[in-house]
Design an enzyme around this catalytic site. Structure first.
Site, mmCIF file in Angstrom:
data_model
loop_
_atom_site.group_PDB
_atom_site.id
_atom_site.type_symbol
_atom_site.label_atom_id
_atom_site.label_comp_id
_atom_site.label_asym_id
_atom_site.label_seq_id
_atom_site.Cartn_x
_atom_site.Cartn_y
_atom_site.Cartn_z
ATOM 1 N N LYS A 82 0.830 -1.207 0.000
ATOM 2 C CA LYS A 82 0.000 0.000 0.000
ATOM 3 C C LYS A 82 0.866 1.259 0.000
ATOM 4 C CE LYS A 82 -3.857 2.025 2.642
ATOM 5 N NZ LYS A 82 -4.758 1.813 3.793
ATOM 6 N N SER A 157 -9.358 2.247 2.609
ATOM 7 C CA SER A 157 -8.347 2.980 1.868
ATOM 8 C C SER A 157 -7.333 2.097 1.149
ATOM 9 C CB SER A 157 -7.612 3.928 2.820
ATOM 10 O OG SER A 157 -6.974 3.201 3.857
ATOM 11 N N SER A 181 -10.443 -0.322 6.314
ATOM 12 C CA SER A 181 -9.631 -0.035 5.129
ATOM 13 C C SER A 181 -9.009 -1.255 4.463
ATOM 14 C CB SER A 181 -8.517 0.957 5.489
ATOM 15 O OG SER A 181 -9.069 2.188 5.880
#
Length: 477
Positions: A82, A157, A181
């Site tokens: 990420k 996210s 997320s």
């Protein structure tokens, strides 16, 4: 072994194939890179690559193996990370234009552990600006699309991770989770995700950093991928704690009722009923709401709004004197500001819902009392929740449901907020599909220390139900 077979393999399978010399690391890495070139222009999941470096590292790992040396359990396995985690030589932007030239000079703690285990990082995946939304879009890199239907949200996210893994762009990946997320993208994209419990994984090297101790208990880093066995493998690598072996027969299962008073699609209700029918044959199974369920969404929002998200605002408007209100209005009128309106509106919401000093002290008391209650309650229990009330929604709709001035987050966030507020490990598994072919997932959660039981039940459900399926290359016609 052809490229199609390679990109469908999880990290455990790929590691075994490389270590047994059935497959070289170079061939594996090259297969994923080739596939990313094909799919990424459509889904926009990978935002920065290190393809050249990855191939060179793969050559080194293959040479080590020829000399009888094994680096670790992920020897030569290509993974994705990420964007919010520092990787030496790559940017950590948070999706902000003013950070686009900032290159990390040190790895995040989890990245160090993954490299020590032999993983090869092929690139970084997209996030919403400052990870402050459950949809993945920002001004620097743009929007990530769901590979099952590019008109739908990939979640957030860790949406870039979810979308990339769904199409087989990496063997396994790493996300983070402060408000679903990891779990939103796992559910929307049909991948497996594991949110560890509080204080289990080092957060060093995650951007943005935490603003308050109450938020620290809610934020964690965890794996996303194609199998429950990979979630266990990566958790073993990332966590300093040893997982104690447990027996599933010692646990009671509690499934959230389909008529709990919170929104839930008919298809999701049906899947929960099917799960109950399957599981009650082998385990004591009830349909019940656990302690503090109804309080969790409000507490989550208030904790996220402590200090009015001042540090987030300061970072977002680092080089912009217009401020959050002016920027939001200007963006609505012209679409020409440097900060995405999702972030501006989320910051405005944090100011509106900012708890008073007195309320923060009340939350601290509730948390202290609740931790004791839930610790005892989950001693020999596993909880099964939905992740969201629906499958992946059209771009922008999840944001409107969660960040509405009407406080609709109270309806839509309890399913994921529960594990964040109480710091619980939660495993997300796709168990079915909607009539439109979109994945539907459930979460299995308990208290820290019960990870073995969570993974055991997860493998059982994964085997019986849908599990991970490779998403087809999206049709853009």
């Amino acid at each position: 072994m052809d490229d199609t077979q390679i990109i469908q393999m999880d990290a455990t399978q790929l590691s075994k194939a490389i270590l047994s010399s059935e497959l070289t690391s170079v061939k594996a890495v090259a297969a994923f890179i080739k596939h990313i070139h094909e799919v990424n222009p459509i889904i926009n999941a990978l935002v920065e690559d290190r393809f050249i470096e990855a191939i060179e590292e793969a050559k080194e790992y293959d040479n080590l193996l020829k000399n009888g040396q094994k680096r670790g359990p992920l020897h030569g396995v290509p993974i994705s990370i990420k964007e919010s985690l520092h990787v030496t030589g790559l940017k950590t932007t948070g999706g902000l234009e003013h950070r686009q030239d900032l290159i990390a000079i040190e790895d995040a703690a989890v990245v160090k552990k993954l490299k020590e285990a032999g993983a090869i990082i092929i690139g970084k995946t997209n996030t919403p600006a400052l990870c402050f939304c459950q949809e993945t879009d920002n001004k620097l890199y743009g929007r990530t699309n769901n590979p099952w239907d590019i008109s739908k949200s990939a979640g957030g996210s860790s949406g870039g991770e979810g979308a990339l893994l769904a199409v087989g762009g990496a063997a396994v990946g790493i996300g983070s989770d402060v408000g679903g997320s990891i779990r939103f993208p796992a559910h929307f994209n049909g991948v497996i995700g594991f949110k560890p419990g509080k204080d289990q994984i080092s957060m060093d090297g995650h951007f943005p950093s935490i603003q308050h101790d109450l938020q620290a208990r809610m934020l964690t880093i965890g794996p996303m991928g194609k199998s429950v066995q990979d979630m266990r493998l990566l958790y073993d690598i990332l966590s300093p704690s040893n997982i104690e072996s447990q027996k599933l027969k010692d646990f009671k299962l509690e499934i959230l009722p389909g008529n709990s008073g919170y929104p839930l699609s008919i298809e999701t209700v049906d899947i929960l009923n099917q799960l109950e029918y399957f599981l009650e044959k082998s385990f004591p199974t009830k349909r019940i709401m656990p302690p503090y369920f109804k309080d969790s969404a409000l507490i989550w929002q208030e904790i996220m709004s402590i200090n009015g998200s001042k540090l987030i605002e300061d970072e977002a408007y680092n080089n912009d004197r217009s401020g959050v209100y002016s920027s939001f209005l200007k963006e609505k009128l012209t679409q020409r500001t440097s900060v995405h309106p999702y972030l501006s509106w989320a910051i405005i919401g944090a100011k509106m819902f900012k708890p008073s000093h007195k309320r923060v002290n009340e939350i601290l008391t509730i948390i202290e009392q609740g931790d004791g209650v839930i610790e005892t309650y989950l001693d020999n229990r596993l909880l099964i929740f939905p992740v969201y009330h629906e499958t992946a929604l059209p771009h922008g709709k999840v944001f409107k449901e969660i960040f509405s001035i009407r406080k609709t987050y109270l309806q839509y966030m309890p399913y994921v907020a529960y594990a964040n507020v109480w710091g619980l490990p939660s495993l997300t598994i796709p168990v079915g599909e909607s009539k439109n072919g979109l994945p539907i997932s459930i979460q299995i959660m308990s208290k820290p220390g019960n990870e073995d039981a969570i993974f055991r039940l997860g493998r059982l459900i994964e085997k019986k139900y849908r599990g991970f399926k490779l998403a087809p290359i999206p049709n853009v016609d």
